[in-house]
Motif scaffolding. Structure first.
Motif, PDB file in Angstrom:
ATOM      1  N   PHE A 266      -6.949  22.038  -8.538  1.00 51.59           N
ATOM      2  CA  PHE A 266      -7.164  23.292  -7.941  1.00 51.59           C
ATOM      3  C   PHE A 266      -7.852  23.269  -6.573  1.00 51.59           C
ATOM      4  O   PHE A 266      -8.952  22.647  -6.386  1.00 51.59           O
ATOM      5  N   VAL A 267      -7.064  23.893  -5.640  1.00 51.38           N
ATOM      6  CA  VAL A 267      -7.577  23.994  -4.260  1.00 51.38           C
ATOM      7  C   VAL A 267      -7.587  25.358  -3.537  1.00 51.38           C
ATOM      8  O   VAL A 267      -6.491  25.968  -3.993  1.00 51.38           O
ATOM      9  N   PHE A 268      -8.724  25.568  -3.329  1.00 51.27           N
ATOM     10  CA  PHE A 268      -8.745  27.045  -2.707  1.00 51.27           C
ATOM     11  C   PHE A 268      -9.514  27.231  -1.470  1.00 51.27           C
ATOM     12  O   PHE A 268     -10.567  26.025  -1.207  1.00 51.27           O
ATOM     13  N   SER A 269      -9.556  28.245  -0.712  1.00 50.85           N
ATOM     14  CA  SER A 269     -10.455  28.662   0.379  1.00 50.85           C
ATOM     15  C   SER A 269     -11.237  30.024   0.179  1.00 50.85           C
ATOM     16  O   SER A 269     -10.560  30.905  -0.450  1.00 50.85           O
ATOM     17  N   VAL A 270     -12.241  30.130   0.514  1.00 52.34           N
ATOM     18  CA  VAL A 270     -12.946  31.371   0.429  1.00 52.34           C
ATOM     19  C   VAL A 270     -13.816  31.623   1.964  1.00 52.34           C
ATOM     20  O   VAL A 270     -13.851  30.939   2.270  1.00 52.34           O
ATOM     21  N   GLU A 271     -14.262  32.841   2.213  1.00 50.11           N
ATOM     22  CA  GLU A 271     -15.181  33.064   3.147  1.00 50.11           C
ATOM     23  C   GLU A 271     -16.428  32.321   2.995  1.00 50.11           C
ATOM     24  O   GLU A 271     -16.867  32.366   1.728  1.00 50.11           O
ATOM     25  N   HIS A 272     -16.917  31.514   3.890  1.00 50.92           N
ATOM     26  CA  HIS A 272     -18.227  30.841   3.757  1.00 50.92           C
ATOM     27  C   HIS A 272     -19.408  31.656   3.147  1.00 50.92           C
ATOM     28  O   HIS A 272     -19.324  32.908   3.958  1.00 50.92           O
ATOM     29  N   PRO A 273     -20.039  31.241   2.518  1.00 50.78           N
ATOM     30  CA  PRO A 273     -21.447  32.142   2.114  1.00 50.78           C
ATOM     31  C   PRO A 273     -22.194  32.165   3.197  1.00 50.78           C
ATOM     32  O   PRO A 273     -22.794  33.374   3.343  1.00 50.78           O
ATOM     33  N   ILE A 274     -22.212  31.310   4.548  1.00 51.58           N
ATOM     34  CA  ILE A 274     -22.905  31.700   5.721  1.00 51.58           C
ATOM     35  C   ILE A 274     -22.126  33.298   6.237  1.00 51.58           C
ATOM     36  O   ILE A 274     -22.997  33.614   6.915  1.00 51.58           O
ATOM     37  N   PHE A 275     -21.124  33.305   6.039  1.00 49.82           N
ATOM     38  CA  PHE A 275     -20.228  34.424   6.527  1.00 49.82           C
ATOM     39  C   PHE A 275     -20.511  35.806   5.737  1.00 49.82           C
ATOM     40  O   PHE A 275     -20.592  36.923   6.003  1.00 49.82           O
ATOM     41  N   THR A 276     -20.845  35.548   4.286  1.00 48.16           N
ATOM     42  CA  THR A 276     -20.855  36.515   3.428  1.00 48.16           C
ATOM     43  C   THR A 276     -22.145  36.909   2.970  1.00 48.16           C
ATOM     44  O   THR A 276     -22.499  37.767   2.196  1.00 48.16           O
ATOM     45  N   SER A 277     -23.218  36.585   3.638  1.00 47.12           N
ATOM     46  CA  SER A 277     -24.588  36.555   3.116  1.00 47.12           C
ATOM     47  C   SER A 277     -25.029  37.966   3.343  1.00 47.12           C
ATOM     48  O   SER A 277     -25.816  38.436   2.750  1.00 47.12           O
ATOM     49  N   ARG A 278     -24.726  38.402   4.663  1.00 47.29           N
ATOM     50  CA  ARG A 278     -25.050  39.829   5.182  1.00 47.29           C
ATOM     51  C   ARG A 278     -23.867  40.875   4.822  1.00 47.29           C
ATOM     52  O   ARG A 278     -22.787  40.534   4.946  1.00 47.29           O
ATOM     53  N   ASN A 279     -24.396  42.275   4.743  1.00 48.07           N
ATOM     54  CA  ASN A 279     -23.367  43.284   4.833  1.00 48.07           C
ATOM     55  C   ASN A 279     -22.757  43.249   6.072  1.00 48.07           C
ATOM     56  O   ASN A 279     -21.575  43.759   6.428  1.00 48.07           O
ATOM     57  N   GLU A 280     -23.544  42.990   7.221  1.00 51.98           N
ATOM     58  CA  GLU A 280     -23.062  43.136   8.631  1.00 51.98           C
ATOM     59  C   GLU A 280     -22.588  41.735   8.835  1.00 51.98           C
ATOM     60  O   GLU A 280     -23.315  40.938   9.432  1.00 51.98           O
ATOM     61  N   GLN A 281     -21.061  41.537   8.762  1.00 55.51           N
ATOM     62  CA  GLN A 281     -20.647  40.255   8.979  1.00 55.51           C
ATOM     63  C   GLN A 281     -20.323  40.220  10.372  1.00 55.51           C
ATOM     64  O   GLN A 281     -19.031  40.110  10.681  1.00 55.51           O
ATOM     65  N   ASP A 282     -21.240  39.840  11.233  1.00 58.48           N
ATOM     66  CA  ASP A 282     -20.715  39.788  12.583  1.00 58.48           C
ATOM     67  C   ASP A 282     -21.854  39.079  13.420  1.00 58.48           C
ATOM     68  O   ASP A 282     -22.912  38.875  12.959  1.00 58.48           O
ATOM     69  N   TRP A 283     -21.484  38.635  14.797  1.00 60.19           N
ATOM     70  CA  TRP A 283     -22.594  38.037  15.596  1.00 60.19           C
ATOM     71  C   TRP A 283     -23.786  38.905  15.919  1.00 60.19           C
ATOM     72  O   TRP A 283     -23.532  40.200  15.989  1.00 60.19           O
ATOM     73  N   TYR A 284     -24.698  38.199  16.238  1.00 65.76           N
ATOM     74  CA  TYR A 284     -25.918  39.104  16.952  1.00 65.76           C
ATOM     75  C   TYR A 284     -25.747  38.988  18.251  1.00 65.76           C
ATOM     76  O   TYR A 284     -25.574  37.841  18.976  1.00 65.76           O
ATOM     77  N   CYS A 285     -25.720  39.868  18.934  1.00 66.33           N
ATOM     78  CA  CYS A 285     -25.313  39.896  20.518  1.00 66.33           C
ATOM     79  C   CYS A 285     -26.515  40.582  21.287  1.00 66.33           C
ATOM     80  O   CYS A 285     -27.098  41.492  20.799  1.00 66.33           O
ATOM     81  N   ASP A 286     -26.452  40.329  22.475  1.00 65.01           N
ATOM     82  CA  ASP A 286     -27.547  40.670  23.431  1.00 65.01           C
ATOM     83  C   ASP A 286     -26.744  42.133  24.044  1.00 65.01           C
ATOM     84  O   ASP A 286     -25.747  42.736  23.570  1.00 65.01           O
TER      85      ASP A 286
END
Length: 246
Positions: free
Chosen positions: A139-159
């Motif tokens: 059984f081999v699979f990929s998912v979005e990493h939990p670091i990526f999915t932890s927040r609703n806003e799945q994006d970088w924090y920018c200046d």
């Protein structure tokens, strides 16, 4: 809830323009890692959950798998997969992953690419996959990493100038539904921790063979310098497991 965004015309139109949709597996930034986790497929029966355009199904046949079954909830995805496939040993089924009901010990290998974070219950998937795998099956699979999915806003924090300062992680231990945006559309994902993914597999009877986190290949870094930011946080989690004896 069984989510099917890909039959929305606007969403599908945006998706089919993504590099992984145009270039196939070589356009997927994590493929060089996931590929190494897939076992020898020669003469194997293979199931692909969330098959999309069928890229992994056709790859399995290129590796001399005896037969391949692709499952996807989207009519548009299945239609495109059929259009791109000319191989009687590949069959496609339109159905939600949650509803799969195959015979016990039917497949040698089950693969899935970036689908399970759209599914509410991962333990139920593990149970179904375990049942339809042959003893010793993979059984081999990929998912979005939990670091990526932890927040609703799945994006970088920018200046204020748009420079990427860091990737924020918050509410990591609070699992469950996330309402976020993908391809400018509202989508629902389900966040779970790395330990939950691993423990759900173990509790279902699987033995973990490998756990990998994504990083860009040297070729991708050369062709697209912006990919260097993918080394600042992993976007994808990949796991290889084996059916044990409960």
């Amino acid at each position: 809830m069984k989510q099917n965004k890909y039959d929305d015309p606007n969403f599908f139109s945006a998706y089919e323009q993504m590099p992984r949709s145009v270039k196939g597996l070589e356009g997927a930034g994590e493929w060089h890692i996931l590929k190494a986790l897939i076992p020898n497929l020669k003469n194997k029966t293979v199931l692909d959950l969330g098959c999309g355009f069928g890229w992994h199904c056709r790859y399995a046949r290129e590796q001399q798998a005896s037969s391949v079954t692709g499952v996807d909830i989207s009519e548009k995805m299945i239609q495109r997969a059929c259009e791109m496939t000319n191989d009687p040993s590949i069959s496609y089924i339109r159905a939600p992953i949650e509803d799969i009901d195959f015979a016990n010990s039917q497949f040698d290998v089950v693969i899935s690419s970036l689908a399970f974070h759209y599914i509410q219950s991962f333990p139920s998937i593990c149970e179904k996959v375990y049942a339809c795998l042959k003893p010793g099956g993979s059984f081999v699979f990929s998912v979005e990493h939990p670091i990526f999915t932890s927040r609703n806003e799945q994006d970088w924090y920018c200046d204020k100038l748009g420079n990427r300062l860091h990737w924020p992680v918050d509410n990591y231990q609070i699992e469950g539904l996330r309402e976020t945006t993908f391809l400018n559309e509202s989508v629902i994902k389900y966040h779970r921790t790395v330990s939950t993914y691993i423990n759900d597999l173990i509790n279902s009877g699987f033995m973990i063979n490998a756990v990998k986190e994504s990083f860009p290949s040297e070729d991708m870094l050369k062709s697209n310098p912006e990919m260097k930011d993918e080394n600042r946080r992993p976007m994808f989690l990949m796991i290889s497991a084996e059916k044990g004896n409960r």
